[in-house]
Design a protein around this motif. Structure first.
Motif, PDB file in Angstrom:
ATOM      1  N   VAL A 220     -11.500   0.043  -2.022  1.00  0.00           N
ATOM      2  CA  VAL A 220     -10.150   0.598  -2.145  1.00  0.00           C
ATOM      3  C   VAL A 220      -9.678   1.130  -0.795  1.00  0.00           C
ATOM      4  N   ALA A 221     -10.599   1.724  -0.044  1.00  0.00           N
ATOM      5  CA  ALA A 221     -10.240   2.256   1.274  1.00  0.00           C
ATOM      6  C   ALA A 221      -9.702   1.161   2.184  1.00  0.00           C
ATOM      7  N   ALA A 222     -10.162  -0.084   1.967  1.00  0.00           N
ATOM      8  CA  ALA A 222      -9.747  -1.191   2.827  1.00  0.00           C
ATOM      9  C   ALA A 222      -8.277  -1.545   2.648  1.00  0.00           C
ATOM     10  N   PHE A 223      -7.713  -1.245   1.465  1.00  0.00           N
ATOM     11  CA  PHE A 223      -6.286  -1.541   1.258  1.00  0.00           C
ATOM     12  C   PHE A 223      -5.528  -0.277   0.866  1.00  0.00           C
ATOM     13  N   ARG A 224      -6.027   0.870   1.297  1.00  0.00           N
ATOM     14  CA  ARG A 224      -5.462   2.142   0.856  1.00  0.00           C
ATOM     15  C   ARG A 224      -3.997   2.322   1.269  1.00  0.00           C
ATOM     16  N   VAL A 225      -3.628   1.857   2.444  1.00  0.00           N
ATOM     17  CA  VAL A 225      -2.237   1.998   2.879  1.00  0.00           C
ATOM     18  C   VAL A 225      -1.304   1.277   1.909  1.00  0.00           C
ATOM     19  N   HIS A 226      -1.658   0.050   1.538  1.00  0.00           N
ATOM     20  CA  HIS A 226      -0.830  -0.724   0.604  1.00  0.00           C
ATOM     21  C   HIS A 226      -0.816  -0.061  -0.769  1.00  0.00           C
ATOM     22  N   TYR A 227      -1.942   0.476  -1.184  1.00  0.00           N
ATOM     23  CA  TYR A 227      -2.042   1.180  -2.460  1.00  0.00           C
ATOM     24  C   TYR A 227      -1.121   2.393  -2.480  1.00  0.00           C
ATOM     25  N   ASP A 228      -1.200   3.198  -1.429  1.00  0.00           N
ATOM     26  CA  ASP A 228      -0.372   4.404  -1.363  1.00  0.00           C
ATOM     27  C   ASP A 228       1.111   4.061  -1.384  1.00  0.00           C
ATOM     28  N   ARG A 229       1.488   3.024  -0.651  1.00  0.00           N
ATOM     29  CA  ARG A 229       2.894   2.638  -0.605  1.00  0.00           C
ATOM     30  C   ARG A 229       3.377   2.165  -1.965  1.00  0.00           C
ATOM     31  N   PHE A 230       2.509   1.476  -2.700  1.00  0.00           N
ATOM     32  CA  PHE A 230       2.887   1.052  -4.047  1.00  0.00           C
ATOM     33  C   PHE A 230       3.148   2.262  -4.933  1.00  0.00           C
ATOM     34  N   VAL A 231       2.333   3.299  -4.794  1.00  0.00           N
ATOM     35  CA  VAL A 231       2.539   4.529  -5.568  1.00  0.00           C
ATOM     36  C   VAL A 231       3.916   5.120  -5.264  1.00  0.00           C
ATOM     37  N   VAL A 232       4.300   5.127  -3.993  1.00  0.00           N
ATOM     38  CA  VAL A 232       5.615   5.661  -3.610  1.00  0.00           C
ATOM     39  C   VAL A 232       6.736   4.802  -4.200  1.00  0.00           C
ATOM     40  N   VAL A 233       6.588   3.479  -4.116  1.00  0.00           N
ATOM     41  CA  VAL A 233       7.615   2.576  -4.636  1.00  0.00           C
ATOM     42  C   VAL A 233       7.752   2.747  -6.147  1.00  0.00           C
ATOM     43  N   LEU A 234       6.627   2.810  -6.859  1.00  0.00           N
ATOM     44  CA  LEU A 234       6.671   2.976  -8.312  1.00  0.00           C
ATOM     45  C   LEU A 234       7.314   4.311  -8.691  1.00  0.00           C
ATOM     46  N   THR A 235       6.958   5.371  -7.973  1.00  0.00           N
ATOM     47  CA  THR A 235       7.539   6.686  -8.252  1.00  0.00           C
ATOM     48  C   THR A 235       9.046   6.675  -8.004  1.00  0.00           C
ATOM     49  N   ALA A 236       9.467   6.042  -6.915  1.00  0.00           N
ATOM     50  CA  ALA A 236      10.897   5.949  -6.619  1.00  0.00           C
ATOM     51  C   ALA A 236      11.632   5.192  -7.720  1.00  0.00           C
TER      52      ALA A 236
ATOM     53  N   MET B 288      -9.197  16.951   9.889  1.00  0.00           N
ATOM     54  CA  MET B 288      -8.628  15.989   8.938  1.00  0.00           C
ATOM     55  C   MET B 288      -8.405  14.652   9.651  1.00  0.00           C
ATOM     56  N   THR B 289      -8.928  13.590   9.091  1.00  0.00           N
ATOM     57  CA  THR B 289      -8.835  12.288   9.727  1.00  0.00           C
ATOM     58  C   THR B 289      -7.445  11.703   9.577  1.00  0.00           C
ATOM     59  N   GLY B 290      -7.136  10.709  10.429  1.00  0.00           N
ATOM     60  CA  GLY B 290      -5.829  10.076  10.384  1.00  0.00           C
ATOM     61  C   GLY B 290      -5.511   9.432   9.052  1.00  0.00           C
ATOM     62  N   PRO B 291      -6.403   8.547   8.524  1.00  0.00           N
ATOM     63  CA  PRO B 291      -6.119   7.905   7.240  1.00  0.00           C
ATOM     64  C   PRO B 291      -5.933   8.909   6.118  1.00  0.00           C
ATOM     65  N   ARG B 292      -6.760   9.988   6.092  1.00  0.00           N
ATOM     66  CA  ARG B 292      -6.619  10.987   5.042  1.00  0.00           C
ATOM     67  C   ARG B 292      -5.263  11.683   5.148  1.00  0.00           C
ATOM     68  N   LEU B 293      -4.842  11.975   6.372  1.00  0.00           N
ATOM     69  CA  LEU B 293      -3.542  12.607   6.581  1.00  0.00           C
ATOM     70  C   LEU B 293      -2.424  11.693   6.106  1.00  0.00           C
ATOM     71  N   SER B 294      -2.535  10.393   6.422  1.00  0.00           N
ATOM     72  CA  SER B 294      -1.501   9.447   6.022  1.00  0.00           C
ATOM     73  C   SER B 294      -1.399   9.364   4.507  1.00  0.00           C
ATOM     74  N   THR B 295      -2.534   9.336   3.829  1.00  0.00           N
ATOM     75  CA  THR B 295      -2.535   9.292   2.367  1.00  0.00           C
ATOM     76  C   THR B 295      -1.874  10.536   1.806  1.00  0.00           C
ATOM     77  N   ARG B 296      -2.187  11.687   2.368  1.00  0.00           N
ATOM     78  CA  ARG B 296      -1.571  12.921   1.868  1.00  0.00           C
ATOM     79  C   ARG B 296      -0.073  12.933   2.110  1.00  0.00           C
ATOM     80  N   LEU B 297       0.360  12.380   3.220  1.00  0.00           N
ATOM     81  CA  LEU B 297       1.793  12.320   3.498  1.00  0.00           C
ATOM     82  C   LEU B 297       2.502  11.401   2.512  1.00  0.00           C
ATOM     83  N   ARG B 298       1.902  10.254   2.230  1.00  0.00           N
ATOM     84  CA  ARG B 298       2.535   9.317   1.309  1.00  0.00           C
ATOM     85  C   ARG B 298       2.567   9.885  -0.113  1.00  0.00           C
ATOM     86  N   PHE B 299       1.480  10.499  -0.538  1.00  0.00           N
ATOM     87  CA  PHE B 299       1.476  11.109  -1.863  1.00  0.00           C
ATOM     88  C   PHE B 299       2.404  12.324  -1.895  1.00  0.00           C
ATOM     89  N   GLY B 300       2.509  13.000  -0.763  1.00  0.00           N
ATOM     90  CA  GLY B 300       3.462  14.105  -0.682  1.00  0.00           C
ATOM     91  C   GLY B 300       4.880  13.617  -0.849  1.00  0.00           C
TER      92      GLY B 300
END
Length: 231
Positions: free
Chosen positions: A84-100, A1-13
């Motif tokens: 999308v992969a180029a800004f995926r970290v920012h995208y994932d964080r927005f998902v967390v903020v919106l969910t919160a 499992m690659t680093g970026p994929r792991l990070s995305t799964r952690l943020r969505f988790g």
């Protein structure tokens, strides 16, 4: 499992955990909730509508879960998924903020219906301000894609128009967040300090993208590029 994929799964988790917290709070509060729950308020903070207990308990957790699934799917089906992969970290964080934001609203609604003195309107404006500010942080990083960002016919037709429109949108959403914070000190009708700037930002960015597109050179070039380079 690659680093970026792991990070995305952690943020969505983390976002999924927030949804679970909202659902668990509904279950815990269920015995003491009224048969009809107050779920909407007017700009002055006065209750205006109710839902059945079941709907009030599960509407927002269900919505948050559905949005989470949608946000997980969109990068996979976007034909421009590499952008999308180029800004995926920012995208994932927005998902967390919106969910919160959604879960915080849900918890406040539960609290009101349990008899606690919670100003849901103020909380909504404060949370909306935080959401707008992060959106302002996200937009300048968004690369052209089919689902995320300021998608007008003109931004989708020209990468330069896309970039400049999103740069402006980022600044305007941050300004909208600051105006919303000012609204918190006004008292009544603070919600207008949230909704008004957001609508204005949407209108201005759409118009700006059209103006930029219309001003392109006959060869599709950016008429202001030379001036910016000279500076």
């Amino acid at each position: 499992m690659t680093g970026p994929r792991l990070s995305t799964r952690l943020r969505f988790g983390a976002a999924a955990l927030l949804v679970a917290v909202g659902a668990a709070a509904s279950v815990a509060a269920a015995p003491d909730l009224p048969a009809r729950m107050v779920t909407t308020w007017d700009a002055a903070g006065e209750p205006t509508g109710t839902l059945s207990k079941t709907a009030g308990m599960w509407l927002v957790p269900g919505l948050a879960a559905g949005l989470l699934g949608l946000f997980a799917l969109l990068p996979r089906i976007d034909p421009l998924r590499e952008n999308v992969a180029a800004f995926r970290v920012h995208y994932d964080r927005f998902v967390v903020v919106l969910t919160a934001f959604l879960v915080a609203l849900h918890l406040s609604v539960l609290a009101v219906n349990l008899g606690y003195a919670v100003d849901v309107t103020t909380l909504a404006v404060a949370g909306g301000a935080a959401l707008f500010y992060y959106l302002g942080t996200l937009l300048p990083h968004v690369e052209p894609n089919w689902f995320v960002g300021i998608r007008t016919p003109w931004t989708l037709s020209d990468d330069a128009v896309w970039d400049r429109t999103h740069a402006l949108g980022g600044r305007l959403f941050k300004l909208s967040a600051l105006i919303a914070v000012v609204g918190l000190f006004v008292g009544e009708y603070a919600v207008y300090f949230l909704v008004g700037p957001a609508l204005a930002t949407a209108a201005v960015t759409a118009a700006y993208s059209y103006v930029l597109y219309a001003r392109r050179g006959d060869d599709g070039s950016d008429p202001d590029a030379a001036g910016r380079t000279a500076k």
